[in-house]
Design an enzyme around this catalytic site. Structure first.
Site, mmCIF file in Angstrom:
data_model
loop_
_atom_site.group_PDB
_atom_site.id
_atom_site.type_symbol
_atom_site.label_atom_id
_atom_site.label_comp_id
_atom_site.label_asym_id
_atom_site.label_seq_id
_atom_site.Cartn_x
_atom_site.Cartn_y
_atom_site.Cartn_z
ATOM 1 N N ASP A 106 -20.091 -14.372 -39.355
ATOM 2 C CA ASP A 106 -19.253 -14.672 -38.079
ATOM 3 C C ASP A 106 -19.287 -16.261 -37.679
ATOM 4 O OD1 ASP A 106 -18.863 -11.770 -37.246
ATOM 5 O OD2 ASP A 106 -20.933 -11.811 -36.568
ATOM 6 N N LYS B 299 -19.547 -9.496 -44.676
ATOM 7 C CA LYS B 299 -18.581 -8.945 -43.529
ATOM 8 C C LYS B 299 -17.715 -10.194 -43.176
ATOM 9 C CE LYS B 299 -19.486 -7.436 -39.392
ATOM 10 N NZ LYS B 299 -18.671 -8.007 -38.499
ATOM 11 N N ASP C 146 -13.770 -6.478 -41.405
ATOM 12 C CA ASP C 146 -14.068 -5.812 -40.023
ATOM 13 C C ASP C 146 -13.290 -6.053 -39.148
ATOM 14 O OD1 ASP C 146 -15.327 -4.651 -37.841
ATOM 15 O OD2 ASP C 146 -17.039 -6.021 -37.847
ATOM 16 N N LYS D 255 -11.402 -3.886 -37.254
ATOM 17 C CA LYS D 255 -11.091 -2.703 -36.503
ATOM 18 C C LYS D 255 -9.637 -2.355 -36.030
ATOM 19 C CE LYS D 255 -15.450 -3.757 -34.494
ATOM 20 N NZ LYS D 255 -16.102 -4.905 -35.145
ATOM 21 N N ASP E 76 -3.904 0.960 -33.693
ATOM 22 C CA ASP E 76 -2.431 0.648 -33.097
ATOM 23 C C ASP E 76 -1.677 2.114 -33.485
ATOM 24 O OD1 ASP E 76 0.090 -0.096 -32.510
ATOM 25 O OD2 ASP E 76 -0.449 -2.106 -33.278
ATOM 26 N N THR F 3 -21.573 -0.842 -30.735
ATOM 27 C CA THR F 3 -23.094 -1.103 -30.455
ATOM 28 C C THR F 3 -23.310 -1.788 -29.409
ATOM 29 O OG1 THR F 3 -22.924 -2.407 -32.248
ATOM 30 C CG2 THR F 3 -24.029 -0.631 -32.619
ATOM 31 N N ARG G 71 -26.300 -12.307 -36.652
ATOM 32 C CA ARG G 71 -27.226 -13.382 -36.045
ATOM 33 C C ARG G 71 -28.588 -13.538 -36.786
ATOM 34 N NH1 ARG G 71 -24.759 -12.276 -30.162
ATOM 35 N NH2 ARG G 71 -24.632 -10.208 -31.327
HETATM 36 O O1 C5P Z 1 -25.038 -10.730 -34.896
HETATM 37 P P1 C5P Z 1 -24.987 -9.201 -34.957
HETATM 38 O O2 C5P Z 1 -26.069 -8.669 -36.033
HETATM 39 O O3 C5P Z 1 -25.312 -8.581 -33.574
HETATM 40 O O4 C5P Z 1 -23.619 -9.092 -35.488
HETATM 41 C C1 C5P Z 1 -23.105 -7.714 -35.466
HETATM 42 C C2 C5P Z 1 -21.814 -7.743 -36.257
HETATM 43 O O5 C5P Z 1 -21.247 -6.519 -36.481
HETATM 44 C C3 C5P Z 1 -20.821 -8.619 -35.579
HETATM 45 O O6 C5P Z 1 -19.752 -9.136 -36.510
HETATM 46 C C4 C5P Z 1 -20.040 -7.272 -34.880
HETATM 47 O O7 C5P Z 1 -18.681 -7.548 -34.650
HETATM 48 C C5 C5P Z 1 -20.121 -6.390 -35.689
HETATM 49 N N1 C5P Z 1 -19.828 -4.885 -35.198
HETATM 50 C C6 C5P Z 1 -20.843 -4.483 -34.295
HETATM 51 N N2 C5P Z 1 -20.747 -3.089 -33.729
HETATM 52 C C7 C5P Z 1 -19.645 -2.439 -34.160
HETATM 53 C C8 C5P Z 1 -19.005 -2.814 -35.215
HETATM 54 C C9 C5P Z 1 -19.195 -4.085 -35.775
HETATM 55 O O8 C5P Z 1 -21.729 -5.253 -33.743
HETATM 56 N N3 C5P Z 1 -19.617 -1.226 -33.630
#
Ligand code: C5P
Length: 240
Positions: A10, A32, A59, A61, A64, A122, A214
């Site tokens: 990220d 990712k 990723d 998502k 459409d 999540t 993170r």
């Molecule tokens: O920093 P963190 O571990 O929270 O990052 C989670 C990663 O997973 C982010 O890139 C977020 O966009 C992705 N993600 C998510 N929940 C989902 C799908 C993808 O947190 N359902």
């Protein structure tokens, strides 16, 4: 894509990515690429990660109308990514066309990218589900419903929280992938996530893959953080 933890890159620039990856020389990683990076760097970021030998989960998502998603997926398959996702809320037909698009775009002798469906993010809580989505079902019911839809559409698996992995495994067997973000070494550090779990919990609950952002990328020592995640995920004793 093997089942090593998937690191969420990220970042927004190639420079930040290179800096981060320089701490992991000679390691083949699962990475990712999300919206932040892809929308700024475009396909070149995918090519450079693949050239360096990494596996890539794109990723972005997609959500459409079916035809648009199918055509987008045809192009995405040509990029050579290993995993891609759509929102299950786009519907069964959209997911079927997504898969068809991937099949069309996959070059001969290459493997089709795995298709995942996002069930509920999540970052979504039970309260948000009720208040904002006006959904009358519980989170668990909603996730299981979307999972069934994704399975019927022949997706390869779902993105879900670790907390839902067990019921999905029970319903659809081990072969249907359960990729879980929201991973924390300390579950009190939630940031904007609602349904978090440690790597050990995710393993116990039956996730097939974990996505870690993170916890690794913002750590003072990303390599140590990654190794700790890896050890817990593999069921070894913590190293710190
Ligand atoms: O920093 P963190 O571990 O929270 O990052 C989670 C990663 O997973 C982010 O890139 C977020 O966009 C992705 N993600 C998510 N929940 C989902 C799908 C993808 O947190 N359902």
């Amino acid at each position: 894509m093997d089942n090593k933890p998937i690191i969420a890159l990220d970042f927004s620039t190639q420079k930040e990515v290179s800096q981060f990856l320089s701490a992991f020389p000679d390691q083949q990683l699962n990475l990712k690429v999300g919206m932040e990076l892809f929308y700024q760097q475009g396909p070149s970021i995918i090519y450079s990660l693949k050239e360096a030998g990494h596996d890539v989960f794109l990723d972005i998502k997609l959500h459409d109308i079916p035809t648009t998603v199918k055509k987008a997926m045809t192009g995405i398959a040509r990029l050579g990514v290993d995993m891609i996702n759509v929102h299950a809320a786009g519907g069964k037909k959209m997911m079927e066309e997504a898969r068809e698009g991937l099949e069309i775009g996959t070059p001969a002798n290459e493997r089709r990218p795995l298709l995942l469906a996002v069930t509920q993010l999540t970052s979504t809580s039970e309260e948000m589900l009720r208040q904002e989505q006006r959904c009358e079902y519980t989170m668990a019911q909603s996730v299981l419903h979307y999972t069934g839809l994704a399975h019927d559409a022949q997706a390869d698996g779902v993105v879900c929280s670790a907390h839902e992995a067990a019921s999905i495994k029970k319903k659809l067997g081990d072969g249907f992938l359960r990729v879980t973000p929201g991973i924390r070494l300390n579950t009190e550090m939630r940031d904007d996530q609602q349904r978090v779990a440690t790597p050990a919990m995710a393993r116990e609950f039956g996730a097939t893959h974990i996505v870690v952002g993170r916890t690794v990328t913002q750590s003072l020592n990303p390599v140590d953080a990654y190794l700790e995640v890896l050890h817990q995920w593999k069921g070894e004793q913590p190293i710190i």
